[in-house]
Design an enzyme around this catalytic site. Structure first.
Site, mmCIF file in Angstrom:
data_model
loop_
_atom_site.group_PDB
_atom_site.id
_atom_site.type_symbol
_atom_site.label_atom_id
_atom_site.label_comp_id
_atom_site.label_asym_id
_atom_site.label_seq_id
_atom_site.Cartn_x
_atom_site.Cartn_y
_atom_site.Cartn_z
ATOM 1 N N ASP A 186 0.816 -1.231 0.000
ATOM 2 C CA ASP A 186 0.000 0.000 0.000
ATOM 3 C C ASP A 186 0.843 1.272 0.000
ATOM 4 O O ASP A 186 0.486 2.260 -0.646
ATOM 5 C CB ASP A 186 -0.909 0.043 1.237
ATOM 6 C CG ASP A 186 -1.954 -1.050 1.211
ATOM 7 O OD1 ASP A 186 -2.188 -1.618 0.127
ATOM 8 O OD2 ASP A 186 -2.538 -1.330 2.276
HETATM 9 P P1 NAP Z 1 0.870 -3.990 3.127
HETATM 10 O O1 NAP Z 1 0.246 -3.022 2.213
HETATM 11 O O2 NAP Z 1 0.053 -4.612 4.174
HETATM 12 O O3 NAP Z 1 1.523 -5.127 2.205
HETATM 13 C C1 NAP Z 1 2.346 -6.117 2.750
HETATM 14 C C2 NAP Z 1 2.754 -7.044 1.624
HETATM 15 O O4 NAP Z 1 3.724 -7.925 2.165
HETATM 16 C C3 NAP Z 1 1.612 -7.895 1.105
HETATM 17 O O5 NAP Z 1 1.187 -7.449 -0.161
HETATM 18 C C4 NAP Z 1 2.210 -9.326 1.063
HETATM 19 O O6 NAP Z 1 2.098 -9.837 -0.270
HETATM 20 C C5 NAP Z 1 3.668 -9.130 1.432
HETATM 21 N N1 NAP Z 1 4.162 -10.180 2.303
HETATM 22 C C6 NAP Z 1 3.555 -10.776 3.355
HETATM 23 N N2 NAP Z 1 4.331 -11.707 3.892
HETATM 24 C C7 NAP Z 1 5.489 -11.693 3.185
HETATM 25 C C8 NAP Z 1 6.696 -12.440 3.257
HETATM 26 N N3 NAP Z 1 6.891 -13.400 4.169
HETATM 27 N N4 NAP Z 1 7.676 -12.166 2.364
HETATM 28 C C9 NAP Z 1 7.494 -11.221 1.416
HETATM 29 N N5 NAP Z 1 6.365 -10.492 1.297
HETATM 30 C C10 NAP Z 1 5.379 -10.728 2.175
HETATM 31 O O7 NAP Z 1 2.145 -3.364 3.858
HETATM 32 P P2 NAP Z 1 2.723 -1.888 3.855
HETATM 33 O O8 NAP Z 1 3.079 -1.458 2.464
HETATM 34 O O9 NAP Z 1 3.789 -1.901 4.886
HETATM 35 O O10 NAP Z 1 1.505 -0.981 4.280
HETATM 36 C C11 NAP Z 1 0.978 -0.989 5.601
HETATM 37 C C12 NAP Z 1 -0.532 -0.978 5.582
HETATM 38 O O11 NAP Z 1 -1.032 -1.163 6.908
HETATM 39 C C13 NAP Z 1 -1.093 0.326 5.058
HETATM 40 O O12 NAP Z 1 -2.272 0.103 4.346
HETATM 41 C C14 NAP Z 1 -1.397 1.065 6.348
HETATM 42 O O13 NAP Z 1 -2.389 2.072 6.209
HETATM 43 C C15 NAP Z 1 -1.871 -0.074 7.226
HETATM 44 N N6 NAP Z 1 -1.776 0.277 8.638
HETATM 45 C C16 NAP Z 1 -0.589 0.641 9.186
HETATM 46 C C17 NAP Z 1 -0.537 1.069 10.488
HETATM 47 C C18 NAP Z 1 0.747 1.545 11.131
HETATM 48 O O14 NAP Z 1 0.673 2.165 12.187
HETATM 49 N N7 NAP Z 1 1.890 1.254 10.553
HETATM 50 C C19 NAP Z 1 -1.689 1.083 11.259
HETATM 51 C C20 NAP Z 1 -2.892 0.659 10.672
HETATM 52 C C21 NAP Z 1 -2.905 0.241 9.358
HETATM 53 P P3 NAP Z 1 2.176 -11.423 -0.538
HETATM 54 O O15 NAP Z 1 1.137 -12.049 0.318
HETATM 55 O O16 NAP Z 1 1.907 -11.540 -1.996
HETATM 56 O O17 NAP Z 1 3.560 -11.855 -0.172
#
Ligand code: NAP
Length: 478
Positions: free
Chosen positions: A399
């Site tokens: 994301d």
């Molecule tokens: P993300 O959008 O959740 O994407 C994580 C990606 O990691 C997934 O597409 C997944 O794809 C891949 N993945 C999972 N396990 C893996 C592994 N073992 N090896 C390689 N890839 C792996 O993560 P992000 O870009 O860090 O974004 C964070 C999200 O969380 C945002 O939408 C944000 O708004 C939300 N959020 C964050 C917080 C905060 O405080 N940080 C709080 C609330 C919500 P595959 O399954 O295809 O591998």
């Protein structure tokens, strides 16, 4: 003021100063560990202050000391054991549990004073202030306790939202519970000894905590946890008024304000309003299990090809995401970047404010692997640098690198600030498949001409990359 009171005042003052320094230090990665220790020492002083204070009270001091020391040892050991064992990916649940404990403590303190007023006589201000403080402490403490436990259970996967909780009917139920709590609170404020009103308030606000938290979707849960953290501070401050503890009032107010600021920062980072988080219910956030839309134009490559491009690069930016934390690949990543740096390649890390599942998740993860703090660059600093970057390595992030957030007004991510990785010459995205990120939507980055997917678990791919880079002789002198 007698000697005991002067001593108690001095100890409380030291505790408050250390806590304030601790909270301030937590805002910088470099000082965060030290700041955490300072805050722990502050809590130690707070306990000593309570022990000293009991010297000035009548009654059996030795017995009070035994209970205080026993409680500190049991609570401290449980906290230390939990902190040692919990994996970083489960930190939001742990914070929720600790918030719940904070809410429960304030609730129990207020209940204790309400049920046994004679035992607390002389401690609190008495009269109206004490009655109002009890009402606030019970109300906020109860909501914080049940809300936090529900949040923890949902994040652990022990609890899911019942279908009716996602309908509009839940608003009517929550309004009814709020009215019930308000009526009980008013009655308790007028007649502090009304036991029925007290228990009605405990039950009403406890159910309200469940009713408000249960419908909230997983993606919004960390925001709610941060808000509950703020509530636990408010409840503690109110409990401070109940027992006449200035330290608790100041510490509670600081936690309450810090939690509120953090909540706002998280909402900004996700481009969500607090109102939509609280009343939006379970939005369509799916975790990494598909549902990301159809991809038609994907280019993928092997770790070997990726290593060849990295070898020729001068400037590399690493974008860590949730998947890196899941794979626990931070140490392997550090080995890879050490090799690149030894080969004269400049490496920096782009940190998105909501990458991962909690604020500062990536900073903590990379700090674990001894990544130098100065190589971590905030989004606003790194974004203008992408056009001059040869290779971007996106590791388990989705994301936070989705260009739709800037280009597609219909996207649920639209408006969320993102890392402009597509501006770099080459982008490698390491993930296991084409599953969506937390928002559950397709990522246009994966189909761009300068993007190549390197499929696999982040730790495995980075391990392969390390082997390939070494075989290519990257980082070897001479
Ligand atoms: P993300 O959008 O959740 O994407 C994580 C990606 O990691 C997934 O597409 C997944 O794809 C891949 N993945 C999972 N396990 C893996 C592994 N073992 N090896 C390689 N890839 C792996 O993560 P992000 O870009 O860090 O974004 C964070 C999200 O969380 C945002 O939408 C944000 O708004 C939300 N959020 C964050 C917080 C905060 O405080 N940080 C709080 C609330 C919500 P595959 O399954 O295809 O591998």
């Amino acid at each position: 003021m007698n000697t005991v009171e002067i001593l108690k005042f001095a100890i409380d003052l030291v505790a408050v100063l250390l806590l304030a320094l601790g909270i301030k230090g937590l805002s910088k990665v470099r000082s965060a560990r030290e700041a955490n220790r300072l805050a722990a020492v502050a809590m130690g002083f707070a306990v000593i202050g309570v022990l000293v204070n009991s010297l000035g009270t009548t009654g059996i001091v030795a017995e009070a000391w035994i209970w205080i020391i026993l409680g500190t040892l049991v609570g401290g050991s449980l906290g230390a054991m939990t902190a040692q064992r919990v994996p970083m990916t489960s930190m939001p649940e742990t914070v929720a549990l600790f918030n719940g404990c904070g809410g429960m403590s304030s609730l129990l303190v207020a209940l204790g004073v309400a049920i046994f007023p004679a035992a607390a006589a002389g401690e609190a201000g008495g009269g109206l202030v004490e009655d109002i403080s009890i009402v606030v402490s019970v109300f906020v403490g109860s909501i914080t306790f049940t809300g936090s436990i529900v949040a923890m259970a949902k994040l652990q996967g022990w609890l899911s939202t019942p279908p009716w909780m996602q309908s509009r009917a839940r608003h009517a139920v929550n309004i009814a519970l709020a009215v019930m709590s308000l009526v009980a609170a008013i009655e308790l404020g007028r007649h502090g000894d009304n036991a029925s009103a007290l228990w009605l308030l405990v039950i009403g606000s406890g159910l309200l905590g469940i009713g408000v938290t249960l419908p909230i979707g997983g993606a919004d849960m960390p925001v709610v946890i941060s808000l509950l953290n703020s509530y636990s501070g408010v409840a503690a401050a109110a409990a401070g008024f109940v027992v006449g503890s200035q330290l608790l009032i100041v510490a509670g107010a600081m936690v309450g304000a810090a939690g509120l600021i953090l909540t706002q920062v998280m909402c900004d980072g996700m481009n969500r309003s607090l109102v939509s988080v609280l009343f939006g219910g379970a939005l369509g956030a799916s975790s990494a299990s598909g549902g990301g839309g159809e991809y038609t134009n994907i280019t993928s490559c092997s770790a070997e090809e990726c290593a060849l491009t990295l070898e020729a690069a001068e400037r590399v930016v690493v974008v860590p995401g949730y998947g890196l934390a899941v794979a626990q690949a931070q140490h392997t990543l550090r080995e890879v970047t050490r090799v690149l740096e030894a080969g004269g390649i400049e490496v920096t890390y782009a940190i998105h404010p909501v990458a991962g599942r909690m604020p500062g998740h990536m900073n903590v993860l990379l700090a674990e692997a001894d990544v130098p703090y100065e190589q971590l660059k905030e989004m606003d600093v790194i974004n203008p640098e992408f056009p001059a970057t040869d290779v971007v390595l996106v590791l388990g992030a989705n994301d936070v690198v989705n260009p739709q957030a800037k280009t597609d007004t219909t996207s649920p991510l639209y408006g969320m600030p993102v890392l402009d990785v597509q501006e770099a010459r080459t982008v490698f995205v390491v993930k296991r498949g084409m599953s969506a990120g937390y928002s559950g939507i397709k990522n246009d980055l994966f189909e761009l001409a300068n993007t190549s997917m390197v499929f696999g678990d982040a730790k495995k791919v980075l391990g392969d990359l390390l082997v390939e880079l070494k075989e290519l002789g990257v980082g070897k002198k001479g």
